[in-house]
Design a protein around this motif. Structure first.
Motif, PDB file in Angstrom:
ATOM      1  N   ARG A  86      30.777 -35.159 -61.796  1.00  5.99           N
ATOM      2  CA  ARG A  86      29.884 -34.246 -61.075  1.00  5.99           C
ATOM      3  C   ARG A  86      29.287 -33.176 -61.997  1.00  5.99           C
ATOM      4  N   ASP A  87      29.448 -33.360 -63.288  1.00  6.19           N
ATOM      5  CA  ASP A  87      29.051 -32.308 -64.235  1.00  6.19           C
ATOM      6  C   ASP A  87      28.044 -32.833 -65.247  1.00  6.19           C
ATOM      7  N   TRP A  88      26.977 -32.068 -65.440  1.00  2.89           N
ATOM      8  CA  TRP A  88      25.928 -32.396 -66.408  1.00  2.89           C
ATOM      9  C   TRP A  88      25.552 -31.154 -67.202  1.00  2.89           C
ATOM     10  N   TRP A  89      25.398 -31.331 -68.521  1.00  2.00           N
ATOM     11  CA  TRP A  89      24.773 -30.296 -69.323  1.00  2.00           C
ATOM     12  C   TRP A  89      23.263 -30.334 -69.086  1.00  2.00           C
ATOM     13  N   ALA A  90      22.654 -29.159 -69.021  1.00  2.24           N
ATOM     14  CA  ALA A  90      21.230 -29.084 -68.705  1.00  2.24           C
ATOM     15  C   ALA A  90      20.550 -28.002 -69.529  1.00  2.24           C
ATOM     16  N   PHE A  91      19.318 -28.299 -69.953  1.00  4.93           N
ATOM     17  CA  PHE A  91      18.441 -27.266 -70.491  1.00  4.93           C
ATOM     18  C   PHE A  91      17.796 -26.576 -69.293  1.00  4.93           C
ATOM     19  N   VAL A  92      17.827 -25.259 -69.301  1.00  5.50           N
ATOM     20  CA  VAL A  92      17.387 -24.489 -68.133  1.00  5.50           C
ATOM     21  C   VAL A  92      16.161 -23.657 -68.466  1.00  5.50           C
ATOM     22  N   ARG A  93      15.171 -23.753 -67.593  1.00  5.38           N
ATOM     23  CA  ARG A  93      13.987 -22.905 -67.696  1.00  5.38           C
ATOM     24  C   ARG A  93      14.209 -21.650 -66.849  1.00  5.38           C
ATOM     25  N   ASN A  94      13.800 -20.503 -67.384  1.00 11.99           N
ATOM     26  CA  ASN A  94      14.068 -19.203 -66.759  1.00 11.99           C
ATOM     27  C   ASN A  94      15.556 -18.886 -66.829  1.00 11.99           C
ATOM     28  N   ALA A  95      16.180 -19.247 -67.954  1.00  8.83           N
ATOM     29  CA  ALA A  95      17.624 -19.106 -68.122  1.00  8.83           C
ATOM     30  C   ALA A  95      18.079 -17.648 -68.076  1.00  8.83           C
ATOM     31  N   LYS A  96      17.175 -16.724 -68.353  1.00 12.58           N
ATOM     32  CA  LYS A  96      17.568 -15.310 -68.323  1.00 12.58           C
ATOM     33  C   LYS A  96      17.929 -14.853 -66.913  1.00 12.58           C
ATOM     34  N   ARG A  97      17.517 -15.632 -65.897  1.00  9.14           N
ATOM     35  CA  ARG A  97      17.823 -15.285 -64.506  1.00  9.14           C
ATOM     36  C   ARG A  97      19.077 -16.015 -64.004  1.00  9.14           C
ATOM     37  N   LEU A  98      19.783 -16.668 -64.914  1.00  7.32           N
ATOM     38  CA  LEU A  98      20.955 -17.443 -64.513  1.00  7.32           C
ATOM     39  C   LEU A  98      22.150 -17.033 -65.355  1.00  7.32           C
ATOM     40  N   LYS A  99      23.311 -16.911 -64.705  1.00  5.75           N
ATOM     41  CA  LYS A  99      24.542 -16.633 -65.440  1.00  5.75           C
ATOM     42  C   LYS A  99      25.659 -17.516 -64.900  1.00  5.75           C
ATOM     43  N   VAL A 100      26.716 -17.625 -65.678  1.00  8.21           N
ATOM     44  CA  VAL A 100      27.845 -18.462 -65.284  1.00  8.21           C
ATOM     45  C   VAL A 100      28.381 -17.990 -63.936  1.00  8.21           C
ATOM     46  N   GLY A 101      28.599 -18.941 -63.030  1.00  8.84           N
ATOM     47  CA  GLY A 101      29.069 -18.635 -61.684  1.00  8.84           C
ATOM     48  C   GLY A 101      27.978 -18.662 -60.636  1.00  8.84           C
ATOM     49  N   ASP A 102      26.712 -18.622 -61.073  1.00  7.51           N
ATOM     50  CA  ASP A 102      25.587 -18.649 -60.127  1.00  7.51           C
ATOM     51  C   ASP A 102      25.412 -20.042 -59.543  1.00  7.51           C
ATOM     52  N   ARG A 103      24.903 -20.072 -58.308  1.00  8.78           N
ATOM     53  CA  ARG A 103      24.591 -21.337 -57.626  1.00  8.78           C
ATOM     54  C   ARG A 103      23.082 -21.523 -57.585  1.00  8.78           C
ATOM     55  N   ILE A 104      22.662 -22.757 -57.866  1.00  9.10           N
ATOM     56  CA  ILE A 104      21.242 -23.116 -57.798  1.00  9.10           C
ATOM     57  C   ILE A 104      21.061 -24.106 -56.655  1.00  9.10           C
ATOM     58  N   ASP A 105      20.109 -23.831 -55.778  1.00 10.91           N
ATOM     59  CA  ASP A 105      19.778 -24.759 -54.692  1.00 10.91           C
ATOM     60  C   ASP A 105      18.544 -25.553 -55.100  1.00 10.91           C
ATOM     61  N   PHE A 106      18.715 -26.870 -55.287  1.00 12.93           N
ATOM     62  CA  PHE A 106      17.610 -27.730 -55.695  1.00 12.93           C
ATOM     63  C   PHE A 106      16.885 -28.337 -54.497  1.00 12.93           C
ATOM     64  N   SER A 107      17.564 -28.423 -53.374  1.00 19.57           N
ATOM     65  CA  SER A 107      16.955 -28.859 -52.107  1.00 19.57           C
ATOM     66  C   SER A 107      17.886 -28.399 -51.008  1.00 19.57           C
ATOM     67  N   ALA A 108      17.572 -28.755 -49.764  1.00 24.02           N
ATOM     68  CA  ALA A 108      18.393 -28.298 -48.643  1.00 24.02           C
ATOM     69  C   ALA A 108      19.831 -28.782 -48.749  1.00 24.02           C
ATOM     70  N   ASP A 109      20.040 -29.944 -49.406  1.00 23.16           N
ATOM     71  CA  ASP A 109      21.395 -30.501 -49.464  1.00 23.16           C
ATOM     72  C   ASP A 109      21.845 -30.870 -50.874  1.00 23.16           C
ATOM     73  N   VAL A 110      21.176 -30.320 -51.890  1.00 25.99           N
ATOM     74  CA  VAL A 110      21.576 -30.560 -53.281  1.00 25.99           C
ATOM     75  C   VAL A 110      21.682 -29.207 -53.991  1.00 25.99           C
ATOM     76  N   SER A 111      22.904 -28.851 -54.372  1.00 25.73           N
ATOM     77  CA  SER A 111      23.156 -27.580 -55.046  1.00 25.73           C
ATOM     78  C   SER A 111      24.120 -27.799 -56.205  1.00 25.73           C
ATOM     79  N   ALA A 112      24.060 -26.900 -57.170  1.00 26.94           N
ATOM     80  CA  ALA A 112      24.966 -26.967 -58.317  1.00 26.94           C
ATOM     81  C   ALA A 112      25.327 -25.558 -58.749  1.00 26.94           C
ATOM     82  N   THR A 113      26.498 -25.423 -59.333  1.00 28.82           N
ATOM     83  CA  THR A 113      26.960 -24.146 -59.854  1.00 28.82           C
ATOM     84  C   THR A 113      26.956 -24.176 -61.382  1.00 28.82           C
ATOM     85  N   ALA A 114      26.457 -23.113 -61.987  1.00 28.83           N
ATOM     86  CA  ALA A 114      26.485 -22.996 -63.448  1.00 28.83           C
ATOM     87  C   ALA A 114      27.900 -22.581 -63.855  1.00 28.83           C
ATOM     88  N   SER A 115      28.650 -23.528 -64.418  1.00 23.31           N
ATOM     89  CA  SER A 115      30.066 -23.275 -64.679  1.00 23.31           C
ATOM     90  C   SER A 115      30.367 -22.878 -66.115  1.00 23.31           C
TER      91      SER A 115
END
Length: 341
Positions: A86-115
């Motif tokens: 369930r884990d993927w490394w990703a290059f992130v755009r707008n990374a300055k707005r993201l920190k470890v522990g934050d949750r990203i909602d990609f759609s209504a039923d697809v979400s991931a946490t920056a771990s």
């Protein structure tokens, strides 16, 4: 070596935005012993010898491009290497707005946490829920076209088939092994009739392969690792073909990099399963590969450095000068070359 030695100017109109149709009608520049000759891909059976082996990468591209939100902030993510179920490394755009522990909602039923975040700034994303991540990506993701295409047009339904080779079966790549995009069943039949053999291996191509080299010297560039596999039976067949005079022709730099990663010092291909971060530059001694079929690469890229290592920097510069003057189409959806040192 100085990275600027691998620079060149490319007219933007030569960047292909769609592949040739049919696929094997693309042009092909043969580079053999420094001599150049113009062909089309369907001429390949006449350019190879009975007993030669074309080695393909059977990785399958996943919809690895994601757009989401962390609160009000827009976050873009390009998955580039699997780290677990369930884990993927990703290059992130707008990374300055993201920190470890934050949750990203990609759609209504697809979400991931920056771990986790690595020293290069990539994030480890943990996808929530129990559904296979591949199914989630089919809903929320899109095909990860290279930026030189995506910046000029949107991704569409045609890319779902265009950006996948006929050999694709093992899901996990976030970029296509584009040299194999030129192949058709008709071309494979003609190659078989000629006595040219085919084999497959798996290297899950990561987006890191196509990142520009930002260092001024190749010694200071760090390659991203990619996962690959060559099983024992395939390794045995490759070694047997070479022992009887057949040449191993890698179809794409991904196949070449895995073959060279798996080769012993005496040129024998060994079974392989794991990560490779091999970085091939001029001066490298090739052990397993006798030739390469590949598209035309970006200036200052690790892939342009690889082809320079295979046939020589001056030869590849001459070939690219000819290709530009002759209006060959460049990059992922572009034309091809056959490099025989």
């Amino acid at each position: 070596m100085r990275v600027d030695l691998f620079d060149f100017e490319l007219p933007s109109e030569l960047i292909a935005l769609r592949p040739a149709r049919p696929r094997d009608s693309a042009r092909l520049l043969k580079v053999a012993g420094g001599a150049l000759s113009d062909h089309v891909v369907r001429d390949l059976p006449t350019l190879l010898r009975t007993g030669d082996v074309l080695v393909f990468n059977d990785t399958k591209v996943i919809p690895a491009q994601l757009e989401g939100r962390r609160g009000e902030a827009k976050i873009g993510a390009t998955l580039h290497k699997r780290a677990g179920p369930r884990d993927w490394w990703a290059f992130v755009r707008n990374a300055k707005r993201l920190k470890v522990g934050d949750r990203i909602d990609f759609s209504a039923d697809v979400s991931a946490t920056a771990s986790e975040r690595d020293e290069q700034g990539a994030f480890l994303l943990h996808f929530e829920g129990e559904e296979p991540v591949e199914l989630m990506l089919e809903r929320a993701g899109r095909m990860p076209l290279p930026p030189y295409i995506a910046s000029k047009r949107g991704t569409d339904a045609q890319d779902l088939s265009d950006y996948q080779t006929m050999f694709a079966k093992d899901e996990g790549a976030v970029a296509a092994p584009t040299a194999a995009l030129h192949f058709t069943p008709e071309l494979l039949a003609a190659l078989e009739e000629r006595g040219v053999l085919t084999e497959t291996l798996t290297l899950h191509v990561g987006a890191g392969t196509f990142l520009p080299v930002k260092a001024e010297d190749t010694a200071d560039h760090k390659m991203h690792a990619e996962w690959g596999r060559i099983d024992a039976a395939t390794a045995d067949r490759l070694n047997a073909a070479r022992a009887t005079g057949g040449r191993l022709i890698a179809v794409g730099t991904t196949s070449l990099r895995l073959l060279e990663s798996a080769a012993s010092e005496d040129g024998q291909v060994q079974p392989f399963e794991g990560d490779t971060a091999i970085f091939i530059t001029p001066g490298y001694r090739f052990k397993a590969v006798d030739g390469l079929m590949t598209n035309f690469h970006l200036p200052r890229s690790t892939l342009f450095m690889l082809v320079s290592a295979l046939v020589g920097l001056e030869v590849i510069q001459s070939a690219y000068t000819h290709a530009i003057a002759s209006s060959y189409r460049f990059y992922s959806y572009g034309d091809s070359s056959l490099l025989l040192p």
